[in-house]
Enzyme design. Structure first.
Site, mmCIF file in Angstrom:
data_model
loop_
_atom_site.group_PDB
_atom_site.id
_atom_site.type_symbol
_atom_site.label_atom_id
_atom_site.label_comp_id
_atom_site.label_asym_id
_atom_site.label_seq_id
_atom_site.Cartn_x
_atom_site.Cartn_y
_atom_site.Cartn_z
ATOM 1 N N HIS A 178 0.010 65.384 60.166
ATOM 2 C CA HIS A 178 -0.213 66.290 58.612
ATOM 3 C C HIS A 178 -1.276 65.944 57.840
ATOM 4 O O HIS A 178 -1.806 64.624 57.666
ATOM 5 C CB HIS A 178 0.784 65.621 57.617
ATOM 6 C CG HIS A 178 2.342 66.252 58.395
ATOM 7 N ND1 HIS A 178 3.558 65.380 58.280
ATOM 8 C CD2 HIS A 178 2.572 66.974 58.719
ATOM 9 C CE1 HIS A 178 4.587 66.216 58.842
ATOM 10 N NE2 HIS A 178 3.923 67.441 59.629
ATOM 11 N N GLU A 181 -2.518 64.333 54.547
ATOM 12 C CA GLU A 181 -1.861 62.499 54.230
ATOM 13 C C GLU A 181 -2.641 61.380 54.298
ATOM 14 O O GLU A 181 -2.668 61.136 55.869
ATOM 15 C CB GLU A 181 -0.752 62.890 54.982
ATOM 16 C CG GLU A 181 1.129 63.292 54.859
ATOM 17 C CD GLU A 181 1.967 63.359 55.462
ATOM 18 O OE1 GLU A 181 1.663 62.308 56.677
ATOM 19 O OE2 GLU A 181 3.080 63.870 55.145
ATOM 20 N N ARG A 236 -0.991 70.776 55.161
ATOM 21 C CA ARG A 236 -0.174 69.966 55.946
ATOM 22 C C ARG A 236 -0.636 70.463 57.609
ATOM 23 O O ARG A 236 -0.077 69.420 58.108
ATOM 24 C CB ARG A 236 1.363 70.041 55.503
ATOM 25 C CG ARG A 236 2.346 69.080 56.009
ATOM 26 C CD ARG A 236 3.957 70.365 55.395
ATOM 27 N NE ARG A 236 5.189 69.777 56.747
ATOM 28 C CZ ARG A 236 5.650 68.098 56.993
ATOM 29 N NH1 ARG A 236 4.735 67.330 55.977
ATOM 30 N NH2 ARG A 236 6.590 68.402 57.178
ATOM 31 N N HIS A 305 2.474 58.992 58.592
ATOM 32 C CA HIS A 305 2.532 59.334 57.289
ATOM 33 C C HIS A 305 2.661 59.524 56.597
ATOM 34 O O HIS A 305 2.021 57.772 55.842
ATOM 35 C CB HIS A 305 3.915 60.096 57.865
ATOM 36 C CG HIS A 305 4.130 61.245 59.123
ATOM 37 N ND1 HIS A 305 3.713 62.407 59.079
ATOM 38 C CD2 HIS A 305 3.773 60.738 60.615
ATOM 39 C CE1 HIS A 305 3.711 62.620 60.296
ATOM 40 N NE2 HIS A 305 4.035 61.772 61.462
ATOM 41 N N GLU A 379 5.896 55.970 56.382
ATOM 42 C CA GLU A 379 5.108 56.478 55.515
ATOM 43 C C GLU A 379 4.858 56.053 54.601
ATOM 44 O O GLU A 379 5.692 55.074 54.413
ATOM 45 C CB GLU A 379 6.802 57.525 54.688
ATOM 46 C CG GLU A 379 7.324 58.488 55.868
ATOM 47 C CD GLU A 379 7.264 59.861 55.181
ATOM 48 O OE1 GLU A 379 6.077 60.258 54.662
ATOM 49 O OE2 GLU A 379 8.231 60.989 54.945
HETATM 50 C C1 9B3 Z 1 10.230 63.714 60.281
HETATM 51 C C2 9B3 Z 1 10.604 63.975 61.385
HETATM 52 CL CL1 9B3 Z 1 11.142 65.687 62.113
HETATM 53 C C3 9B3 Z 1 10.993 63.206 62.283
HETATM 54 N N1 9B3 Z 1 11.587 62.843 63.866
HETATM 55 N N2 9B3 Z 1 10.200 61.696 61.572
HETATM 56 C C4 9B3 Z 1 9.476 61.423 60.625
HETATM 57 C C5 9B3 Z 1 9.648 62.777 59.815
HETATM 58 C C6 9B3 Z 1 8.903 63.066 58.516
HETATM 59 C C7 9B3 Z 1 7.827 62.900 58.124
HETATM 60 C C8 9B3 Z 1 7.947 64.993 58.171
HETATM 61 O O1 9B3 Z 1 7.427 65.652 59.082
HETATM 62 O O2 9B3 Z 1 9.007 64.949 57.242
HETATM 63 C C9 9B3 Z 1 7.211 63.052 57.253
HETATM 64 SE SE1 9B3 Z 1 5.455 63.569 56.341
HETATM 65 ZN ZN ZN Z 2 3.789 63.640 57.465
HETATM 66 ZN ZN ZN Z 3 6.239 62.901 54.476
#
Ligand code: 9B3
Ligand code: ZN
Ligand code: ZN
Ligand code: ZN
Length: 418
Positions: A178, A181, A236, A305, A379
């Site tokens: 992303h 970040e 993002r 992230h 995160e």
């Molecule tokens: C989201 C997903 Cl789909 C995953 N498999 N693992 C972590 C996340 C959280 C991140 C997101 O893409 O929303 C954090 Se920015």
């Molecule tokens: Zn992220």
């Molecule tokens: Zn996040």
């Protein structure tokens, strides 16, 4: 001539400081308690320019979690009045986004000539750093180009580990899925720097690098990263065009082939969690997925992230637990313990579906289902005081503590071959 320069400087300065894109924008943290509150948030996000920071889209808003979003300066007071009217409790996390944007660049100015790991760096600087650290450490680092971005930039991977002449077990570590970040690419650079710095002096790191390889992608979503520096700090997604829509980009962490777009993702190209036209539609995602599929000795998948201080593991796409849930939970607990031992930073940990929200198409779920049974999403800092605008003065403590978690997991993986 002098006066001309002076006036030019004043004009340029005032544009950046007062008439900036985000001048007067606020970040609010809402605590919705009932359906009326949820409906208000949905209505607001339709009628005003609202940028969801946490969770990342209005579709993911629920009553049991708080909501952080940035609102435009000219709508902030209306929205605050509306929230008060219906009794939706909120805090102001950031009073003025523009003024905080200058403060994120508060890192140490170094007087030595080396690369400054306590600053955020533009992509062109990171490209130079990748080339230089590879040339300077020929027995520890090899550079690969795993693909190109939508806009044609190189996606680099650094294999970090003592050269042995045979294939070693590997740990995949990626950053910058992303764009906004920024602490994430800073961490991957920190990790590579620490690996080469401590090889030969620190026995634990030396052992890790002798016996396994780290496969580090410093920035996956390079186009988005560049865009977050040049046009929109809070971008993002990728930067691919969507036919039939004026909205750009796909969420790379909803674009992996893991129950793609079945939950917690959007079919709307304008959404921040747009899953794309099909799984692996994004070149950046395809490049990473192809590399991981073809590289047969990957034993762990780690992805970085921000923000919210969490150590997450599969599944995101379902509430069902993985077959090795107990083991993953113990590893996450110990990783978080190691991390907090340095500065007391507290992390939540657990399956992403339970800890944040259910959502499909994530890289960690995909890697897990491919057979990489140690798969974690971190995160990093903070919990919302600065959010994506984490000041550079926090790069060092954030990276130092995160190193402890990553090294714990790497050591565990080394000691539990499969
Ligand atoms: C989201 C997903 Cl789909 C995953 N498999 N693992 C972590 C996340 C959280 C991140 C997101 O893409 O929303 C954090 Se920015
Ligand atoms: Zn992220
Ligand atoms: Zn996040
Ligand atoms: Zn720089």
């Amino acid at each position: 001539m002098k006066a001309f320069f002076f006036l030019g400087f004043v004009a340029a300065f005032s544009v950046g400081a007062t008439v900036g894109k985000y001048a007067g924008d606020k970040v609010l943290r809402l605590k919705p308690e009932n359906e009326e509150h949820l409906q208000y948030i949905r209505d607001v996000s339709r009628s005003a320019k609202v940028d969801f920071w946490q969770p990342h889209s209005v579709e993911l808003v629920t009553t049991n979690r708080s909501v952080d979003f940035r609102v435009d300066a000219d709508r902030a007071s209306d929205i605050q009045a509306g929230l008060e009217k219906i009794g939706l409790k909120y805090d102001i996390l950031i009073e003025d986004v523009q003024s905080l944007m200058a403060k994120q660049f508060d890192g140490n100015k170094m007087n030595s000539t080396g690369y400054n790991y306590e600053k955020y760096h533009r992509w062109d600087e990171i490209v130079c750093w990748i080339a230089k650290i590879t040339v300077e450490n020929p027995t520890l680092i090899s550079r690969f180009e795993i693909g190109r971005s939508y806009e044609g930039r190189h996606i680099y991977l650094l294999r970090v580990g003592k050269r042995t002449g045979h294939v070693k077990p590997a740990i995949f570590l990626d950053c910058g899925i992303h764009a906004r970040e920024w602490i994430s690419p800073a961490f991957c650079q920190w990790f590579v720097k620490e690996a080469v710095r401590s090889y030969g002096s620190d026995s634990a790191m030396t052992n890790l690098l002798n016996k396994l390889d780290f496969l580090v992608v410093p920035v996956i979503n390079v186009d988005g990263y560049v865009y977050s520096w040049t046009k929109d700090r809070f971008w993002r997604k990728t930067r691919s065009r969507n036919p039939g829509s004026h909205c750009v980009g796909t969420d790379p962490n909803r674009n992996f082939d893991a129950r793609w777009c079945s939950i917690g993702a959007s079919r709307n190209p304008c959404a921040d969690i747009y899953c794309g036209p099909r799984a692996e539609s994004e070149q950046e995602v395809k490049a990473v997925a192809n590399f991981i599929r073809n590289y047969k000795s990957i034993k762990a998948y780690l992805t970085i992230h921000s923000y919210s201080q969490m150590c997450l593991f599969p599944y995101s796409y379902t509430y069902l637990l993985t077959s090795n849930y107990k083991e993953l939970n113990i590893i996450a607990f110990n990783a978080v313990e190691a991390l907090s031992s340095l500065h007391g930073t507290r992390y939540e940990y657990g399956p992403a579906s339970i800890i944040i929200y259910p959502s499909a198409g994530g890289s960690d779920d995909w890697a897990y289902d491919l057979g990489i049974k140690y798969s974690f999403t971190f995160e990093l800092r903070d919990t919302g005081k600065y959010g994506f605008l984490l000041p550079e003065s926090q790069i060092r403590p954030t990276c130092e503590e995160t190193m402890l978690a990553i090294n714990y997991i790497a050591t565990y993986v080394l000691n539990h071959p499969y």
